[in-house]
Motif scaffolding. Structure first.
Motif, PDB file in Angstrom:
ATOM      1  N   ARG A   2      42.641  33.642  50.065  1.00 56.92           N
ATOM      2  CA  ARG A   2      41.656  34.541  49.475  1.00 56.92           C
ATOM      3  C   ARG A   2      42.342  35.733  48.825  1.00 56.92           C
ATOM      4  NH1 ARG A   2      36.851  35.856  53.514  1.00 56.92           N
ATOM      5  NH2 ARG A   2      38.591  36.566  54.751  1.00 56.92           N
ATOM      6  N   PRO A   3      41.771  36.157  47.691  1.00 54.61           N
ATOM      7  CA  PRO A   3      42.347  37.357  47.073  1.00 54.61           C
ATOM      8  C   PRO A   3      42.007  38.584  47.904  1.00 54.61           C
ATOM      9  CG  PRO A   3      40.463  36.619  45.828  1.00 54.61           C
ATOM     10  CD  PRO A   3      40.724  35.581  46.899  1.00 54.61           C
ATOM     11  N   LYS A   4      42.867  39.570  47.854  1.00 48.53           N
ATOM     12  CA  LYS A   4      42.638  40.806  48.597  1.00 48.53           C
ATOM     13  C   LYS A   4      41.509  41.585  47.953  1.00 48.53           C
ATOM     14  CE  LYS A   4      47.267  41.431  50.356  1.00 48.53           C
ATOM     15  NZ  LYS A   4      48.426  42.335  50.422  1.00 48.53           N
ATOM     16  N   LYS A   5      40.698  42.202  48.794  1.00 49.46           N
ATOM     17  CA  LYS A   5      39.605  43.031  48.289  1.00 49.46           C
ATOM     18  C   LYS A   5      40.187  44.365  47.849  1.00 49.46           C
ATOM     19  CE  LYS A   5      35.861  41.135  51.022  1.00 49.46           C
ATOM     20  NZ  LYS A   5      34.809  41.434  51.982  1.00 49.46           N
TER      21      LYS A   5
END
Length: 153
Positions: A2-5
């Motif tokens: 998942r991409p970092k928020k």
């Protein structure tokens, strides 16, 4: 993975919040909120009452089906639950009034064919083969015309 928020910068966050507040204010001035303020929270068709979270199931129906006709007195609105609202629009569709035209007198033909297309001609051929019914005898006719015991004449 998942991409970092990423966190929004405070300016962008404030801008989004301002847009949300503005949208809420526009909705408050919308016809749904005005109708909910004018009318009791009861479906005009089935009579069910709505409150709390279930209030979202209550919709505004335009009686003349013109969503641009929104008088301030609410004379073109009625509150309907989602089920009655769907039913109301289905009745309108069945009448063929959606686009202002009357329903066609002849149903559209199916692309895959109709198994009953030749049924009339088949039945006409069968009716020629069947003998006409015999006349009733005088005794049968007299029995049919006689009232049953206990029947008032």
């Amino acid at each position: 993975m998942r991409p970092k928020k990423t966190r929004l910068d405070p300016k962008k966050q404030e801008q989004i919040l301002a847009e949300l507040r503005r949208d809420a204010e526009i909705r408050q001035r919308g016809y749904r909120e005005r109708a909910l303020a004018l009318f009791p929270h009861v479906c005009a068709s089935c009579g069910r009452e709505f409150s709390g979270k279930r209030l979202r199931e209550l919709t505004v129906h335009h009686k003349d089906h013109n969503h641009q006709n929104n008088p301030t007195d609410g004379s073109n609105w009625e509150l309907l639950c989602v089920y009655c609202h769907d039913h109301e629009h289905e009745k309108y569709l069945m009448k063929g009034l959606v686009d202002g035209s009357a329903p066609s007198s002849k149903p559209e033909t199916s692309a895959i064919g109709n198994p009953f297309d030749q049924l009339d001609s088949l039945l006409k051929g069968k009716s020629d083969d069947v003998a006409p019914p015999e006349k009733e005898s005088a005794k049968e006719q007299d029995y049919r015309d006689k009232p049953e015991s206990g029947d008032a004449e």
